[in-house]
Design a protein around this motif. Structure first.
Motif, short mmCIF file in Angstrom:
data_model
loop_
_atom_site.label_atom_id
_atom_site.label_comp_id
_atom_site.label_asym_id
_atom_site.label_seq_id
_atom_site.Cartn_x
_atom_site.Cartn_y
_atom_site.Cartn_z
N HIS A 144 0.92 -1.16 -0.08
CA HIS A 144 0.06 -0.08 0.04
C HIS A 144 0.82 1.17 0.03
CE1 HIS A 144 -2.72 3.16 1.64
NE2 HIS A 144 -3.68 2.50 1.01
N HIS A 145 0.69 2.15 -0.98
CA HIS A 145 1.61 3.31 -1.03
C HIS A 145 0.72 4.46 -1.47
CE1 HIS A 145 4.55 0.10 -1.60
NE2 HIS A 145 4.02 -0.31 -2.50
N ALA A 146 0.93 5.68 -0.75
CA ALA A 146 -0.12 6.60 -1.04
C ALA A 146 0.91 7.90 -0.84
CB ALA A 146 -1.01 6.89 -0.12
N ARG A 147 0.45 8.88 -1.41
CA ARG A 147 1.12 10.45 -1.28
C ARG A 147 -0.30 11.48 -1.35
NH1 ARG A 147 6.24 12.07 -2.94
NH2 ARG A 147 5.36 14.28 -2.74
N TYR A 148 -0.29 12.16 -0.29
CA TYR A 148 -1.04 13.20 -0.19
C TYR A 148 -0.61 14.64 -0.01
CZ TYR A 148 -5.23 15.80 1.47
OH TYR A 148 -6.35 16.56 1.73
N ARG A 149 -0.88 15.64 -0.81
CA ARG A 149 -0.49 16.92 -0.48
C ARG A 149 -1.32 17.90 -0.97
NH1 ARG A 149 4.53 17.68 -3.70
NH2 ARG A 149 3.28 18.48 -5.60
N PRO A 150 -1.82 18.89 -0.16
CA PRO A 150 -2.66 20.02 -0.31
C PRO A 150 -2.08 21.16 -1.22
CG PRO A 150 -1.93 20.09 2.04
CD PRO A 150 -1.52 18.78 1.51
N GLY A 151 -2.91 21.67 -2.21
CA GLY A 151 -2.31 22.48 -3.17
C GLY A 151 -2.01 24.07 -2.46
N ARG A 152 -2.90 24.31 -1.38
CA ARG A 152 -2.73 25.82 -0.91
C ARG A 152 -1.52 25.96 -0.17
NH1 ARG A 152 -6.40 27.25 2.53
NH2 ARG A 152 -6.79 24.98 3.16
N HIS A 153 -1.04 27.02 -0.15
CA HIS A 153 0.14 27.42 0.76
C HIS A 153 -0.24 27.14 2.31
CE1 HIS A 153 3.87 29.16 2.53
NE2 HIS A 153 3.23 30.31 3.03
N ARG A 154 0.86 26.27 3.05
CA ARG A 154 0.63 26.05 4.49
C ARG A 154 -0.84 25.52 4.99
NH1 ARG A 154 2.81 30.87 8.21
NH2 ARG A 154 4.19 29.62 9.07
N ALA A 155 -1.52 24.87 3.88
CA ALA A 155 -2.89 24.30 4.18
C ALA A 155 -2.43 23.14 4.79
CB ALA A 155 -3.35 24.09 2.73
N LEU A 156 -3.63 22.64 5.76
CA LEU A 156 -3.24 21.27 6.38
C LEU A 156 -4.03 20.38 5.69
CD1 LEU A 156 -4.28 22.74 10.16
CD2 LEU A 156 -2.12 22.38 9.20
N ASP B 225 -4.60 20.44 -5.45
CA ASP B 225 -4.41 19.49 -4.45
C ASP B 225 -4.23 18.05 -5.09
OD1 ASP B 225 -5.51 21.34 -2.37
OD2 ASP B 225 -7.48 20.48 -2.71
N LEU B 226 -3.48 17.19 -4.79
CA LEU B 226 -3.12 16.04 -5.19
C LEU B 226 -3.35 14.84 -4.24
CD1 LEU B 226 -0.01 14.51 -5.08
CD2 LEU B 226 0.58 16.56 -6.37
N ALA B 227 -3.73 13.83 -4.83
CA ALA B 227 -3.56 12.39 -3.93
C ALA B 227 -3.20 11.32 -4.95
CB ALA B 227 -5.12 12.24 -3.16
N VAL B 228 -2.51 10.27 -4.52
CA VAL B 228 -2.16 9.33 -5.29
C VAL B 228 -2.24 8.09 -4.40
CG1 VAL B 228 -0.48 8.01 -6.82
CG2 VAL B 228 -0.58 10.62 -6.77
N LEU B 229 -2.95 7.03 -4.90
CA LEU B 229 -3.15 5.80 -4.06
C LEU B 229 -2.84 4.64 -4.99
CD1 LEU B 229 -4.07 3.88 -1.72
CD2 LEU B 229 -6.36 4.35 -2.48
N MET B 230 -1.71 3.80 -4.50
CA MET B 230 -1.25 2.55 -5.13
C MET B 230 -1.45 1.46 -4.40
SD MET B 230 2.31 1.90 -7.08
CE MET B 230 1.90 2.68 -8.55
N VAL B 231 -1.99 0.10 -4.97
CA VAL B 231 -2.06 -0.93 -4.30
C VAL B 231 -1.23 -1.85 -5.13
CG1 VAL B 231 -3.20 -2.82 -3.40
CG2 VAL B 231 -4.02 -0.85 -2.92
N THR B 232 -0.26 -2.70 -4.74
CA THR B 232 0.80 -3.52 -5.60
C THR B 232 0.38 -5.05 -5.06
OG1 THR B 232 2.65 -3.46 -4.03
CG2 THR B 232 2.24 -1.80 -6.07
#
Length: 400
Positions: free
Chosen positions: A178-190, A388-395
């Motif tokens: 299970h591999h994931a990356r999550y990052r909000p696009g706004r400056h200093r967004a939580l 904003d971006l999110a990536v979810l990978m299952v291998t």
């Protein structure tokens, strides 16, 4: 009045442009003395003289680098005057001018926030120049420390909120990575409006979801969290497919604050034998499948409308077949909407597919593959991705 001094023996720190000093002094003799002492302080020092606290507060708006303030003014006296000056010019270095008989007030002034104090009768040009220079440096150091403390506090708050609001996958199968990356696009967004989740149910099926709430901001992030939690609850309750999407659509209609708000979503159910998956898409980009033969995007159809757009919508399912070794990647459009080079062309799905083929062909797997795709998309965009971006990978299989 304003005077500019071009040369001096003990030079003051000017940074970009002339050093701007604000002198708050109602005694003409003392004001003249300070100006004469500053004749040797250059280069490019501008000094502005005001005689009342009221005028000082107005002049502080011009952004002086340093303020020299006498605490005995016609309209203010003592530390109350200092506090008003400090509040009006929070980024300026402040030096207090005192007399011999009230040097103790200078000590109290430093405790109240001034960088230093000067006894008028003991000041000469060299001392005044050094005091101003050191006060500015201390103020810069204080500001740097404040920013560092603030950054650390924000970082801790980010980590705390992410631990509480980002999902912990419910996954018991050791054969799956299970591999994931999550990052909000706004400056200093939580958090941003994108969301993802992974849940393995009692029958061995593994359910995935990734979604994107339209818009950017705290409200969108909050709605994304509510939709994710609703999805997880429905999955654990045994709902899936059309029925689940209908319920999520209803949740969105009741939780959104405007009829213009919608959510794209992709949902997958990986079979217990790991040889296939069923996929539902609600206006969302198609997943990518990685295997020994390369990278294949899921067909564009079937794909139903985004949630929140059409009453009574239907979402057809598509079936995927897997080899023994495979990876399934879901992502939000923040990954593909960056620019591709210097022109106006976007990366889009064909560009992402090319990046994925290069990374996969180069031997990258799992988290390394996910990270490589994001890094390369940002390189082509010549900056961090704005959305904003999110990536979810299952291998499954070797390299999981």
């Amino acid at each position: 009045m304003t005077a500019t001094f071009d040369r001096g023996n003990d030079q003051l720190l000017a940074g970009d442009g002339p050093l701007r000093l604000l002198l708050v002094e109602d005694d003409p003799g003392d004001a003249l003395l300070v100006e004469e002492l500053l004749l040797d302080a250059g280069p490019d020092v501008e000094i502005s003289l005001v005689r009342t606290l009221r005028d000082a507060l107005e002049a502080a708006r011009t952004g002086p680098h340093c303020i020299l303030v006498d605490l005995s003014l016609p309209d203010a006296h003592g530390l109350a005057a200092l506090r008003e000056v400090l509040a009006a010019a929070p980024r300026a270095a402040v030096l207090v001018l005192t007399g011999l008989d009230d040097a103790h007030v200078g000590v109290a002034a430093v405790a109240a926030g001034a960088q230093d104090y000067l006894v008028k009768q003991d000041v000469d040009g060299a001392l005044l120049s050094r005091a101003i220079r050191y006060a500015i440096e201390r103020r810069r150091a204080d500001e740097s420390e404040r920013q560092l403390v603030e950054a650390r506090a924000v970082s801790r708050e980010n980590a705390r909120l992410e631990r509480g609001l980002l999902p912990i996958p419910v996954l018991a199968d050791p054969a799956l990575g299970h591999h994931a990356r999550y990052r909000p696009g706004r400056h200093r967004a939580l958090l941003g409006g994108d969301f993802h989740d992974t849940v393995q149910t009692a029958d061995g099926s593994v359910h995935l979801v990734i979604g994107d709430v339209s818009g950017h901001g705290a409200d969108e992030a909050s709605l994304g969290v509510r939709l994710r939690m609703a999805w997880r609850t429905l999955i654990l309750a045994g709902s899936t497919g059309q029925a689940l999407l209908e319920t999520l659509d209803t949740v969105l209609l009741h939780e959104r604050w405007s009829e213009e708000i919608f959510t794209t979503l992709c949902m997958c159910a990986i079979a217990p034998d790991r040889r296939g998956a069923r996929v539902w898409r609600a206006g969302h980009p198609p997943p990518l499948v990685f295997d020994r033969s390369g990278v294949t995007p899921m067909p564009e159809d079937p794909c139903g409308p985004a949630l929140g757009l059409l009453p009574g919508a239907r979402w057809a399912a598509a079936d995927l077949a897997f080899e023994d070794e495979w990876a399934l990647m879901l992502y939000t459009d923040g990954l593909i909407e960056g620019f591709c080079g210097k022109g106006s062309e976007r990366l889009d799905l064909p560009g992402l597919l090319a990046l994925a083929e290069d990374a996969h062909g180069g031997g990258r797997r799992g988290q390394a593959l996910v990270d490589a795709l994001i890094d390369e998309a940002e390189r082509l965009n010549d900056d961090v991705l704005a959305d904003d971006l999110a990536v979810l990978m299952v291998t499954h299989g070797s390299g999981s």
